[in-house]
Design an enzyme around this catalytic site. Structure first.
Site, PDB file in Angstrom:
ATOM      1  N   SER A 172     -12.633  13.956  20.336  1.00 42.19           N
ATOM      2  CA  SER A 172     -13.284  13.178  21.384  1.00 42.19           C
ATOM      3  C   SER A 172     -14.672  13.734  21.675  1.00 42.19           C
ATOM      4  O   SER A 172     -15.036  14.811  21.225  1.00 42.19           O
ATOM      5  CB  SER A 172     -12.451  13.237  22.662  1.00 42.19           C
ATOM      6  OG  SER A 172     -12.578  14.519  23.260  1.00 42.19           O
ATOM      7  N   LYS A 173     -15.412  12.957  22.418  1.00 44.41           N
ATOM      8  CA  LYS A 173     -16.753  13.343  22.827  1.00 44.41           C
ATOM      9  C   LYS A 173     -16.741  14.709  23.516  1.00 44.41           C
ATOM     10  O   LYS A 173     -17.612  15.537  23.285  1.00 44.41           O
ATOM     11  CB  LYS A 173     -17.262  12.262  23.801  1.00 44.41           C
ATOM     12  CG  LYS A 173     -18.731  12.327  24.112  1.00 44.41           C
ATOM     13  CD  LYS A 173     -19.097  11.284  25.143  1.00 44.41           C
ATOM     14  CE  LYS A 173     -19.357  11.924  26.478  1.00 44.41           C
ATOM     15  NZ  LYS A 173     -19.697  10.961  27.534  1.00 44.41           N
ATOM     16  N   ARG A 174     -15.739  14.910  24.342  1.00 48.73           N
ATOM     17  CA  ARG A 174     -15.617  16.173  25.081  1.00 48.73           C
ATOM     18  C   ARG A 174     -15.490  17.385  24.159  1.00 48.73           C
ATOM     19  O   ARG A 174     -15.969  18.465  24.486  1.00 48.73           O
ATOM     20  CB  ARG A 174     -14.401  16.136  26.016  1.00 48.73           C
ATOM     21  CG  ARG A 174     -14.560  15.162  27.151  1.00 48.73           C
ATOM     22  CD  ARG A 174     -15.196  15.824  28.377  1.00 48.73           C
ATOM     23  NE  ARG A 174     -15.690  14.812  29.312  1.00 48.73           N
ATOM     24  CZ  ARG A 174     -16.979  14.614  29.585  1.00 48.73           C
ATOM     25  NH1 ARG A 174     -17.902  15.355  29.027  1.00 48.73           N
ATOM     26  NH2 ARG A 174     -17.344  13.685  30.434  1.00 48.73           N
TER      27      ARG A 174
ATOM     28  N   GLY B 285     -16.843  17.866  21.308  1.00 45.37           N
ATOM     29  CA  GLY B 285     -18.156  18.215  20.807  1.00 45.37           C
ATOM     30  C   GLY B 285     -18.909  19.042  21.835  1.00 45.37           C
ATOM     31  O   GLY B 285     -19.492  20.077  21.525  1.00 45.37           O
TER      32      GLY B 285
END
Length: 511
Positions: A260-262, A264
């Site tokens: 997920s974006k998190r 990264g």
RNA sequence: GGCCGGUUCGUCUAUCGGCUAGGACAGCCCCCUUUCACGGGGCAAAGACGGGUUCGAUUCCCGUACCGGCUACCA
């Protein structure tokens, strides 16, 4: 007679496109081009509440950067326009009506509160055969009441009526036969109260209307496949259904779960293809492009996440991917994303890429740092000298800045401890020699000559060249890095070398 | 919980019944390099478990375990 291959990528415009999304695009694109087919971009913007302005443009920009341009899209149109589902609203209604007429779908009037109450009441509640008759819908309610509800504009949704007992199965290109017991799937909503279709109805209808022959999507869609299969059976016939392939997921590098974006942000690497700024929060999430990845490398690394050609080859150009790609060689299992390996792909592509092309990509980074490049050819030459020590595009700034300007800081601490009078004398004379050369009309000298002269001079001063190389390097570039010292001197010219030597000599004596 | 999917070195993966289980990234060592890299060489590192089938299973079948996905009027 095989019909022409047509595939589609159908994202929702809800934000940045992450690795998994781009890889889905890639596999679609590779498959289509491998078979001389067409690749369609269709925007699935049926959820008004999740719509994010700019996301559609972002998707198109991302595909363009990756070189995966669609043959048909909302932007460029095509024979099956419109390609935005919100603009096709009326079409779906017709099919929903047809399903109702045939008894394969029904109206449901339950409110959100009704459903919530029911879910609270019954553990593992499913809107299906088991509880269908307890709900407010056109199957459970008397015909007159249904008619009256419809007349009075009571909000309703259309739900598919899953058959009581049936084995729903299909052939997945990657996974083989997958089958479901229909009784375990519930009566999914097909048309929402606002008249928009849900994904389930929309994909089936549009894949049919747009003559899609092969449908690829993430593995997370596997559980809802039976709904789609049933819809195909009801609406258009299984013989018209595209071949399915559910792609493995890209997982978190550590721990477990979908990337997920998190992750990264947490682990310090990009997850989106390009920078994405949320229009509401103004928060920007870094992308691979801005991080300094080459699109060739990005595409290459994505392709290798779940696919290989069966040999040890790992570096593939897009053309090579197209000719070698086959869905049958795509893995079933999910792959954990490894940023270190991702960087390796980029380093390989930087080494492989033409210097002049690289120069154009590097120039903006130099500009941003205020480093002036007076001559394009000079930059190209410098790139050739430093490229093999660069992993990401911004690395070129630190690796080549000293070719254009004197270093801003000097790592004096690495010279100081071993500094001695003899060395001072050596460099003073080196400056003198370089000045003489300039007086003779020379601007620069070949690296080899420079090196021979340097070593000879060292010997006459009773010094080992090795003891002088490091100080010299630091004078020239500021630290312990960069290409060969004499290559640097050759390129920056004698006068700049003199300036830099004197500058450091000054620092040394003032301490 | 239910349903579906998955499971080879730390990571990405090769292997379509014969394996001394190969490659790549990361790690460690050596060489090259009087810097940092590149490059070259080497080391270490894997078949979840239990049953079958078979002359022979990492490969085929069945269980179990574990992991993941889904279970919205989101996709």
């Amino acid at each position: 007679m095989e019909s022409k291959v047509r595939v589609r990528f159908a994202p929702s415009p809800t934000g940045g496109l992450h690795l998994g999304g781009v890889r889905t695009v890639l596999f679609n694109y590779l498959f289509a081009k491998h078979h001389g087919g067409e690749f369609v971009l269709r925007i699935e913007d049926t959820d008004q509440t999740r719509f994010v302005a700019g996301a559609e443009q972002y998707i198109q920009d991302t595909l363009a950067w990756c070189g995966l341009n669609p043959d048909e899209s909302p932007l460029h149109g095509g024979p099956f326009a419109p390609y935005r589902q919100s603009e096709r609203k009326a079409i779906y209604k017709e099919y929903a009506d047809q399903l109702i007429k045939n008894g394969q779908a029904y109206y449901a009037f339950d409110t959100a509160a009704d459903l919530e109450a029911k879910r609270a009441e019954i553990a593992n509640f499913q809107y299906s055969k088991a509880h269908r008759m307890e709900m407010k819908n056109s199957i459970a309610l008397p015909a007159e009441e249904v008619e009256q509800l419809l007349q009075s504009d009571t909000p309703y949704v259309v739900r598919i009526k899953i058959p009581d007992q049936a084995e729903v199965k299909f052939e997945d290109i990657i996974r083989g036969e997958v089958s479901f017991d229909a009784s375990t799937v519930d009566d999914k909503v097909l048309l929402k109260a606002d008249g928009m279709p849900t994904y389930h109805l929309a994909v089936v209808v549009d894949d049919y209307l747009m003559k899609i022959t092969h449908a690829f999507r993430g593995e997370e869609w596997l559980p809802s496949a039976p709904v789609h299969i049933l819809l195909w059976q009801y609406l258009f016939g299984l013989d018209k259904m595209p071949k399915w392939a559910h792609l493995p997921l890209i997982l978190k590098p550590d721990g477990h779960g979908k990337l997920s974006k998190r992750d990264g942000e947490r682990l310090g690497f990009p997850v989106f293809a390009m920078d994405w700024t949320d229009p509401n929060t103004k928060e920007t999430t870094i992308g691979f492009k801005e991080k300094g990845f080459l699109p060739e490398a990005f595409v290459n690394l994505l392709a290798m996440l779940g696919w290989n050609d069966g040999t040890d080859k790992e570096i593939f150009s897009i053309e090579e991917l197209i000719t070698n790609f086959s869905l049958e060689r795509v893995h079933k299992g999910g792959a954990k994303f490894d940023y270190e390996k991702a960087k390796w792909f980029n380093a390989e592509w930087i080494k492989k890429m033409d210097n002049a092309l690289l120069a154009e990509l590097v120039k903006p980074y130099l500009d941003k740092e205020g480093i002036e490049v007076h001559e394009a050819a000079y930059l190209v030459k410098v790139i050739g000298l430093v490229k093999e020590r660069c992993v990401l595009l911004p690395d070129f700034v630190t690796q080549s800045a000293f070719f254009f300007q004197a270093p801003k800081t000097i790592d004096i601490a690495s010279i100081q401890p071993k500094w001695e009078e003899k060395k001072q004398g050596f460099f003073n004379e080196l400056v003198k020699i370089y000045s003489d050369k300039i007086a003779q009309g020379l601007k620069t000298m070949p690296a080899e000559t420079l090196e021979t002269d340097f070593k000879e001079l060292a010997t006459t001063h009773g010094l080992k060249p090795g003891d002088l190389m490091l100080p010299f390097r630091i004078m020239l570039v500021g630290g312990k890095f960069g290409p060969g010292v004499f290559d640097i001197v050759e390129n920056i010219e004698l006068k700049d070398a003199i300036t830099r030597i004197n500058h450091t000599l000054g620092l040394l004596s003032s301490n």
